[in-house]
Structures are given as C-alpha cells and as structure tokens.
Write an enzyme that holds these catalytic residues in place. Structure first.
Site, PDB file in Angstrom:
ATOM      1  N   SER A   1      -4.553  31.391  16.358  1.00 48.74           N
ATOM      2  CA  SER A   1      -5.565  31.712  17.364  1.00 48.74           C
ATOM      3  C   SER A   1      -6.929  31.574  16.730  1.00 48.74           C
ATOM      4  O   SER A   1      -7.086  31.782  15.515  1.00 48.74           O
ATOM      5  CB  SER A   1      -5.374  33.149  17.874  1.00 48.74           C
ATOM      6  OG  SER A   1      -6.541  33.611  18.544  1.00 48.74           O
TER       7      SER A   1
ATOM      8  N   SER B   1       7.646  31.561  28.953  1.00 50.94           N
ATOM      9  CA  SER B   1       6.410  31.773  29.704  1.00 50.94           C
ATOM     10  C   SER B   1       5.229  31.165  28.958  1.00 50.94           C
ATOM     11  O   SER B   1       5.328  30.817  27.772  1.00 50.94           O
ATOM     12  CB  SER B   1       6.149  33.268  29.933  1.00 50.94           C
ATOM     13  OG  SER B   1       5.886  33.926  28.704  1.00 50.94           O
ATOM     14  N   GLY B   2       4.110  31.041  29.670  1.00 47.02           N
ATOM     15  CA  GLY B   2       2.849  30.647  29.053  1.00 47.02           C
ATOM     16  C   GLY B   2       2.902  29.310  28.346  1.00 47.02           C
ATOM     17  O   GLY B   2       3.510  28.336  28.813  1.00 47.02           O
TER      18      GLY B   2
ATOM     19  N   GLY C   1       9.447  31.878  22.248  1.00 48.99           N
ATOM     20  CA  GLY C   1       8.634  32.318  23.385  1.00 48.99           C
ATOM     21  C   GLY C   1       8.541  31.252  24.455  1.00 48.99           C
ATOM     22  O   GLY C   1       7.490  31.049  25.073  1.00 48.99           O
TER      23      GLY C   1
ATOM     24  N   TYR D   1      -4.329  42.102  15.097  1.00 51.13           N
ATOM     25  CA  TYR D   1      -4.027  40.788  15.671  1.00 51.13           C
ATOM     26  C   TYR D   1      -4.660  39.682  14.841  1.00 51.13           C
ATOM     27  O   TYR D   1      -4.011  38.686  14.504  1.00 51.13           O
ATOM     28  CB  TYR D   1      -4.528  40.719  17.111  1.00 51.13           C
ATOM     29  CG  TYR D   1      -4.285  39.382  17.770  1.00 51.13           C
ATOM     30  CD1 TYR D   1      -2.996  38.941  18.049  1.00 51.13           C
ATOM     31  CD2 TYR D   1      -5.350  38.560  18.137  1.00 51.13           C
ATOM     32  CE1 TYR D   1      -2.766  37.714  18.647  1.00 51.13           C
ATOM     33  CE2 TYR D   1      -5.131  37.329  18.745  1.00 51.13           C
ATOM     34  CZ  TYR D   1      -3.838  36.918  19.000  1.00 51.13           C
ATOM     35  OH  TYR D   1      -3.612  35.690  19.596  1.00 51.13           O
TER      36      TYR D   1
ATOM     37  N   GLY E   1       4.419  28.452  25.621  1.00 52.49           N
ATOM     38  CA  GLY E   1       5.760  28.054  25.208  1.00 52.49           C
ATOM     39  C   GLY E   1       6.531  27.374  26.321  1.00 52.49           C
ATOM     40  O   GLY E   1       7.240  26.379  26.086  1.00 52.49           O
TER      41      GLY E   1
END
Length: 317
Positions: free
Chosen positions: A152, A25-26, A22, A177, A28
C-alpha cells in the site's frame, strides 16, 4: 515509466496456475476475473469457502470456460496456512503466480490464532509462511514464475519496530497497518534478492492498488462500531477512489508483464499514485534498507516456524 497498460494486453495465461489470496472480494476478486478471462486456472484462497464459492460462481457465469478452484486459507492461523500449502502440493505440481493479496486495514487491536497482532500477522507473517510453503513448487515450475506481494502507499509512513513488533506496548491502528505494509515491500525485495542468489527462476515483485474502492476501508470502522467513520470512508471512496477492477491492474501487470524480472514496485501512475494505469515506481527509502530487511526476514522465519531454503544474498544481489 508511464504506461497505458490494461489487462487486455496480458499474454495468454492458458496452462498456467495462479493462486490469489483474498480472491472472493475487492482487488482479489477482480484479479481472479482477469486471470480466468486470460485462460489461467485460478485457486481462490479464501478464509470463507462459502464466499469463495459465490465468487467462483460469479466468475464462471461471466466466463463460461473459467477454470477455478476454491480452497480454505485463513492467514490468521498458521495451521490453516500449513494445511493449504500441503493441500496445494498434493493437488497441483506447478504454480506460476502466487498473489499475496489478502489483508486487513486499520482495525481495532486483536490477535491471530498464533498471538500475533492481527494486521502484522495477516498482512505479513501469514503470507511469509504461505510463500515458504509453496516455494518448492514455485521453483519446480517451468516458465515465467512470480510471487507478487500486495502492499500500500501507506507503507511510506511505516517503520519496523523490532522492540514492539506486535504493538503490545503501544497500538495505533494506522501505524500498525503502515508497519505491516512496509514489511510486505521489505519481504518482496529480500525474497527477490535471495531467489537471485539461488539462481532460481522465480521473480518476486511488490505492488500497490492505489486508492481502490473495496471493502477493506470499511472493516475498520465497522469493527470499531463507528458510523461516522464508516460514512466518511464511503464518501471518500465515492469521490476519490478508482474501481476495484482498476485497483487490480498493478497486481496483474506485476504478475504477467514480460518486462518485469523481479524487485520492482508497481502501482497506479496517475494522481498522487492513487489511480491510473500501472507503472513501475520507487517505494520508500526504508523499503530498500537491507539492514532492516534481513533482521525482519530472520524474525519472520522465527515467528512463523518456516525456513526458506535460500542463501543469504551478498551485496551484489
């Protein structure tokens, strides 16, 4: 343990091989920037090679000497995971850091190419298969070698439902999630215990980015077609979130800090562990439950068809 650590304190990564899932973007992408700035060769493992090439160009424009390779990896397809691992083993003979970072969050129920619920399949099972495929290379690599798995804070709400792992009987996007993120921590700890039992020179670490402003929060509302929820996420990100750049700090700390030796959980040490400098923290009580970790390990191997050549840890590991 509170710190004032920033990526400027990272040791030189020159001569080191890093894989970031990943990476386009973000968090990563920001981790890729930092690793490249410190001299590492970074493999951007991405679902869209077009977006991966855009990310590569952005990093190369900022750091003229950046050493970067883009490779396709779709964690929602085990054939793609196997192909990536085979390609990597052919192209490179070392890997110093594997960042299991990519993920999806709170999306409407869907299934991967292998019929797994997408959040469990991408966030957990895809990374399990990837780690297994790269394990021999990790173990052969000289020097400080780590697997860093992104979780998370929501993992604290998670439970592993062995009777309905794929959420077929009942699907709640946040519960699914949370289960996948708890699975990430359970896997990171069990992997570290098994690596220790094998006397391997590879450490496994878990981390979380706190509340970081990334595209991750937007995808669920976008896929559900909810403009109201999308607006709410945008407002929350603007008011409460730290930047994606700072959200990458725990992963970078976990990957490079000399005091990390495996089994840690790293996250922001500020307000409600949502922002701030990275610290070593405690994860949820459930995440340390070996009576959950071991059957999760077994079922994950069965579902993905991989086999880790690692011993089952004893109570002392």
């Amino acid at each position: 343990m509170s710190t004032d650590w920033t990526p400027e304190q990272m040791p030189s990564q020159a001569g080191r091989q890093v894989v970031v899932t990943g990476a386009n973007s973000g968090v990563g992408f920001e981790a890729t920037r930092a690793f490249a700035a410190a001299g590492a060769h970074v493999v951007l493992a991405v679902r869209s090679t077009e977006r991966g090439q855009e990310a590569k160009r952005a990093v190369a424009d900022e750091y003229a000497g950046a050493s970067l390779t883009v490779a396709e990896l779709d964690l929602a397809d085990l054939d793609s995971v196997r192909a990536f691992a085979e390609w990597y083993r052919t192209e490179f003979d070392a890997i110093h850091v594997l960042c299991n970072n990519a993920g999806v969050m709170a999306i409407p129920r869907s299934e991967t190419a292998d019929d797994f619920e997408t959040q469990f399949g991408v966030n957990h099972l895809g990374h399990v298969a990837l780690t297994a495929g790269l394990l021999d290379t990790l173990r052969r690599t000289n020097g400080q070698t780590r697997v860093v798995t992104q979780s998370s804070g929501v993992h604290e709400r998670g439970r592993i439902d062995f009777e309905d792992l794929q959420s077929e009987a009942d699907y709640d996007k946040w519960a699914a999630y949370a289960q996948s993120k708890l699975a990430n921590v359970l896997f990171a700890y069990e992997l570290d215990r098994r690596l220790r039992a094998a006397n391997a020179s590879v450490a496994s670490v878990a981390c979380h980015p706190g509340y970081a402003d990334t595209n991750l929060q937007r995808r669920g509302p976008e896929q559900a077609g909810s403009r109201l929820r999308l607006f709410g996420m945008q407002v929350a990100n603007a008011v409460f979130a730290q930047s994606a750049e700072r959200g990458a700090w725990p992963m970078l700390y976990a990957a490079t800090h000399p005091d990390v030796d495996g089994g840690e959980y790293v996250g922001p040490g500020g307000l409600l562990n949502m922002r701030g400098h990275p610290t070593e923290q405690s994860s949820s009580d459930r995440s340390y439950d070996r009576d959950v970790a071991r059957p999760l390990w077994d079922v994950s191997e069965d579902l993905t068809g991989v086999q880790f050549d690692l011993p089952t840890p004893t109570a002392t590991h």
